[in-house]
Design an enzyme around this catalytic site. Structure first.
Site, short mmCIF file in Angstrom:
data_model
loop_
_atom_site.label_atom_id
_atom_site.label_comp_id
_atom_site.label_asym_id
_atom_site.label_seq_id
_atom_site.Cartn_x
_atom_site.Cartn_y
_atom_site.Cartn_z
N ALA A 63 0.88 -1.19 0.00
CA ALA A 63 0.00 0.00 0.00
C ALA A 63 0.90 1.23 0.00
CB ALA A 63 -0.88 -0.02 1.25
N GLY A 102 0.73 -5.17 0.82
CA GLY A 102 -0.44 -5.23 -0.06
C GLY A 102 -0.09 -5.76 -1.44
N GLU A 105 -0.23 -9.39 -0.99
CA GLU A 105 -1.65 -9.72 -0.74
C GLU A 105 -2.44 -9.67 -2.04
OE1 GLU A 105 -1.79 -6.73 2.45
OE2 GLU A 105 -2.86 -8.25 3.60
N GLU A 125 4.49 -5.67 7.10
CA GLU A 125 3.72 -4.64 7.77
C GLU A 125 4.08 -4.47 9.25
OE1 GLU A 125 2.61 -6.79 5.61
OE2 GLU A 125 0.97 -5.98 4.40
N1 T1G Z 1 4.60 3.44 0.01
C1 T1G Z 1 5.04 4.65 -0.36
N2 T1G Z 1 6.33 4.91 -0.72
C2 T1G Z 1 7.19 3.87 -0.68
C3 T1G Z 1 6.80 2.57 -0.28
C4 T1G Z 1 5.43 2.38 0.06
N3 T1G Z 1 4.97 1.17 0.39
N4 T1G Z 1 7.90 1.76 -0.34
C5 T1G Z 1 8.93 2.53 -0.75
N5 T1G Z 1 8.51 3.79 -0.96
C6 T1G Z 1 9.33 4.91 -1.43
C7 T1G Z 1 10.39 5.30 -0.42
O1 T1G Z 1 9.83 6.21 0.52
C8 T1G Z 1 11.42 5.94 -1.32
O2 T1G Z 1 10.92 7.23 -1.65
C9 T1G Z 1 11.35 5.11 -2.60
O3 T1G Z 1 10.07 4.47 -2.56
C10 T1G Z 1 12.43 4.04 -2.67
O4 T1G Z 1 12.34 3.31 -1.45
C11 T1G Z 1 -2.65 -3.18 3.22
C12 T1G Z 1 -1.12 -1.86 4.97
C13 T1G Z 1 10.34 -1.65 -1.58
C14 T1G Z 1 12.21 -2.86 -0.42
O5 T1G Z 1 6.42 -1.99 4.01
O6 T1G Z 1 10.62 -2.03 2.08
O7 T1G Z 1 0.93 -2.76 2.31
O8 T1G Z 1 12.75 8.60 -0.59
O9 T1G Z 1 14.62 3.97 -0.62
O10 T1G Z 1 16.02 0.55 -0.61
O11 T1G Z 1 -1.49 -4.93 4.21
O12 T1G Z 1 11.16 0.67 -0.04
O13 T1G Z 1 12.88 7.98 -3.02
O14 T1G Z 1 11.15 9.63 -2.23
O15 T1G Z 1 13.34 2.07 0.46
O16 T1G Z 1 15.33 -0.07 -3.00
C15 T1G Z 1 3.91 -2.57 3.08
C16 T1G Z 1 8.17 -0.70 2.22
C17 T1G Z 1 3.20 -1.26 3.13
C18 T1G Z 1 7.44 -1.99 1.88
C19 T1G Z 1 12.67 -0.81 -1.78
N6 T1G Z 1 5.10 -2.46 2.26
N7 T1G Z 1 9.23 -0.42 1.26
O17 T1G Z 1 13.82 -0.53 -1.04
O18 T1G Z 1 14.27 1.83 -1.89
S1 T1G Z 1 1.78 -1.31 4.21
C20 T1G Z 1 6.27 -2.14 2.83
C21 T1G Z 1 10.41 -1.10 1.32
C22 T1G Z 1 0.74 -2.39 3.44
C23 T1G Z 1 -1.28 -3.76 3.45
C24 T1G Z 1 -0.40 -2.89 4.25
C25 T1G Z 1 11.48 -0.62 0.38
C26 T1G Z 1 11.65 -1.51 -0.87
P1 T1G Z 1 12.00 8.44 -1.90
P2 T1G Z 1 13.70 2.83 -0.76
P3 T1G Z 1 14.97 0.43 -1.66
#
Ligand code: T1G
Length: 688
Positions: A63, A102, A105, A125
């Site tokens: 998400a 998500g 999912e 998450e």
């Molecule tokens: N939402 C918004 N922005 C995101 C994002 C996300 N999920 N993931 C990464 N970004 C942005 C980050 O802020 C950065 O922005 C750029 O992408 C590169 O990220 C319903 C509720 C995917 C492994 O927890 O683990 O789904 O600083 O520097 O090192 O059940 O990002 O460049 O402007 O980290 O190559 C669950 C979180 C969400 C994954 C990539 N998903 N992201 O790593 O790049 S909650 C996560 C990561 C959810 C559902 C629930 C990592 C990455 P900027 P980065 P990276």
């Protein structure tokens, strides 16, 4: 078609491609495009099967976390997933990069999942103080079983494709670089086989066997009590998986929603989501443009093969960079290299790296006994004894040896980098790279800019941090930079209030109940009272204990007594030393009594120091201070760090308490100007 995708039909297979940089997060535009695309595919008779694939670096990474806390925009994720799952045509999720949260999912509501070997899938998450809230807690157990699902969701660790295949999290591997083609071929095979479509939600074979098996969940809670301590999300995940085992799917989904909303609205999750972005914000430096040219770093020299030098070297070896490791004697060199090898061997024993990788990394080390060996390296990091005279001598010699254009970095944790730079003829090339012990483990790297450090050198050090899996926080020069400076206040207060009535165990318990893994007195006993107080000049309780040869856990106890298994018990000897010392200083038992008061006395001065670090321009932003304390001192992430936490406590409350303490204990407690201003204006440190 929505703005972030494309729709193509190739020989009755619809290919839906989403392209929403940087990580195809499931934000509003993506959800809208998905909804439109799947409705179109469902209504087009020419379409017999559907491949869902992403452009760019990764399949959906979850998400869109930046949308949290903002007004919902339909279609919400659950509606989109329902549209996909209720379709009558087979849907194949084609996964590359990291299908997370998500994103995975969403893959679970597709009928099949195919991934390239380099892909990873997971439900992280928990790191945001949440649980998978789009059916992950109900569908994953139906694929891998409750036990594996608990591990995957409570650890939040992404699962590499090959292991995911073995677990059933994906159905097939595609050839690297041929994901689209292999996914289309997979879709054709599904059509040719003509099997009836099965949905993950309808599968019971992996969950029914655990119905009524309360032992499974009780054992999991007991085994994971330590890592789950203080966090809310892990316990909620366990409850959600219990629902997946015990309840029909739709009731389990209702349970998941309820648990998700509780977490989503919690301060803990707000803190962890804030930290997620704060860690990615630190590289943004107002006066060093992102376009600043960086210097290629291909070879590294580390001076000092002791605990810090060896740990620092490992970071670069892990990233595949050759390291010239310099010591003053062969014996010190052999010892240092031996420690590095042992560290890698231990990691290999845990299965985290292969023996081949151990050898590859060890082969990257060039041992050397003189600084002359560093003549051609691109970056030198000095990790010698923390004494200015020694550091100046080393840098003066380096100045005459290192090639033009080499970056000269000091790992100093307190000392004035400008003085060190002044020992060279090239202060523009001198920077601080302050690692936290153990240097190969702690993710914080404080990058210290001197008065004359060039932008290129700063940009290079900040960029290099990510390559060695560190989070850089930029600091200007002051005693202790950011993390050590603000956290020193906590140690000072602990030593002060232990004379005012609260016992070491009461103080340690208050701070561990707040969320730190260890209290200040437990920490001092662990490190060794002779080490911690090495530079003390004036008499202290610690000094009196050392005089009795009470050095902590390693010898005769310290603030605590220890049995052979190093189990700590309150020490009457330490209590008597403390009472005598307090009496000699004429200090009365007027200290804080409740745990809440102890925490306030220990941590409000940390917040105050953070405000000073901000107003002096040492740190760029308050959230940098939070990142430094969370990653450098294990400040409990679910509080968001000192500055985020201060906002949740209320700045006026903190100012009032500090004023009260100043009246009783002196000017050191006087609130910083910036803190008073923010409190008076109803402002905050970290709220947008
Ligand atoms: N939402 C918004 N922005 C995101 C994002 C996300 N999920 N993931 C990464 N970004 C942005 C980050 O802020 C950065 O922005 C750029 O992408 C590169 O990220 C319903 C509720 C995917 C492994 O927890 O683990 O789904 O600083 O520097 O090192 O059940 O990002 O460049 O402007 O980290 O190559 C669950 C979180 C969400 C994954 C990539 N998903 N992201 O790593 O790049 S909650 C996560 C990561 C959810 C559902 C629930 C990592 C990455 P900027 P980065 P990276």
């Amino acid at each position: 078609m929505g703005s972030v995708g494309s729709f193509a039909i190739e020989d009755s297979i619809a290919i839906i491609t989403i392209d929403s940089p940087p990580v195809n997060a499931l934000g509003f535009a993506v959800r809208q495009t998905l909804d439109e695309s799947f409705r179109r595919a469902a209504s087009d008779d020419a379409v017999k099967a559907i491949v869902l694939i992403c452009a760019g670096r990764t399949f959906f990474a979850g998400a869109d976390i930046s949308e949290f806390g903002k007004p919902k925009q339909d279609p919400d994720l659950l509606a989109v997933l329902d549209t996909i799952e209720s379709g009558a045509k087979p849907v194949i999720a084609a996964i590359h990069g990291t299908a997370l949260g998500g994103g995975y999912e969403l893959a679970l509501v597709c009928h099949y999942r195919i991934a390239v070997p380099s892909a990873k899938v997971g439900l992280p998450e928990v790191h945001l103080g949440l649980l998978p809230g789009a059916g992950g807690t109900q569908r994953l157990p139906r694929i891998v079983g409750a036990a594996a699902a608990l591990d995957i969701m409570v650890s939040g660790t992404p699962v590499p494709a090959k292991k995911a295949l073995a677990l059933g999290m994906i159905d097939a591997l595609a050839e690297e670089g041929r994901l689209r083609e292999d996914a289309i071929a997979f879709a054709r095979k599904v059509l040719a086989d003509g099997q009836p479509l099965s949905r993950v939600r309808d599968r019971q074979d992996k969950v029914d066997p655990d119905k009524g098996n309360t032992t499974l969940f009780d054992d999991f809670r007991r085994k994971n009590a330590r890592v789950m301590r203080g966090f809310r999300a892990p316990a909620s995940i366990v409850q959600a998986v219990e629902a997946a085992v015990e309840l029909p799917f739709h009731q389990g989904m209702a349970r998941e929603r309820a648990l998700f909303h509780e977490l989503h609205d919690s301060i803990e999750s707000a803190a962890q989501r804030s930290t997620f972005f704060a860690e990615r914000q630190t590289v943004r430096i107002p006066d060093v443009p992102a376009s600043t040219e960086t210097i290629p770093i291909r070879t590294v020299g580390v001076i000092g093969a002791g605990t810090m030098g060896g740990g620092i070297a490992m970071n670069f070896l892990n990233a595949g960079l050759p390291v010239t490791l310099v010591e003053t004697s062969q014996e010190a060199l052999d010892r240092g290299i031996g420690v590095i090898r042992r560290n890698y061997e231990n990691t290999a024993k845990k299965g985290r790296i292969t023996q081949e990788q151990v050898e590859q990394r060890m082969a990257l080390i060039t041992p050397a006994l003189g600084l002359e060996a560093l003549a051609q390296v691109d970056l030198v990091i000095e990790a010698v004894f923390e004494q200015m005279a020694i550091k100046k001598e080393v840098f003066a010699k380096l100045d005459g040896i290192a090639k033009p254009g080499a970056i000269l970095a000091s790992n100093t944790s307190y000392l004035d980098l400008d003085q060190i730079a002044a020992a060279t003829s090239r202060p523009e090339w001198v920077i601080g790279m302050h690692f936290f012990s153990p240097a190969n483990v702690m993710r914080l790297l404080e990058v210290v800019r001197g008065q004359k450090t060039s932008n290129e050198v700063i940009a290079t050090a900040m960029g290099l941090a990510k390559k060695i899996a560190k989070v850089p926080v930029l600091s200007r020069v002051c005693h202790g930079f950011i993390a050590n400076r603000v956290m020193t206040r906590r140690g000072e207060q602990a030593n002060a209030i232990v004379l005012e009535g609260p016992t070491p165990q009461e103080i340690d318990k208050a701070i561990t109940d707040y969320g730190f893994a260890m209290g200040p007195f437990q920490m001092m006993d662990l490190v060794g009272l002779d080490v911690i107080g090495r530079d003390d000049t004036e008499r202290s309780v610690r000094g009196d204990l050392v005089k009795l040869d009470r050095l902590g856990q390693k010898k005769n106890g310290g603030y605590y007594d220890y049995d052979e298994a190093r189990k700590a018990t309150p020490s009457p000897v330490a209590a008597s030393i403390i009472a005598d010392f307090a009496q000699s200083k004429g200090i009365a038992d007027t200290g804080p009594q409740s745990a809440e008061e102890i925490v306030a006395r220990l941590l409000y001065p940390v917040v105050n120091e953070g405000a000073k670090v901000l107003e002096e321009g040492i740190a760029i932003r308050a959230s940098d201070i939070d990142v430094a304390c969370i990653l450098g001192y294990n400040w409990p992430v679910y509080t968001g760090g000192p500055m985020f936490w201060a906002d949740t406590v209320g700045l006026p409350k903190i100012v009032a308490k500090l004023e009260e303490l100043a009246a009783h204990h002196g000017e050191a407690f006087r609130p910083a100007k910036l803190l008073k201003e923010r409190a008076a204006s109803g402002g905050s440190f970290t709220r947008a």
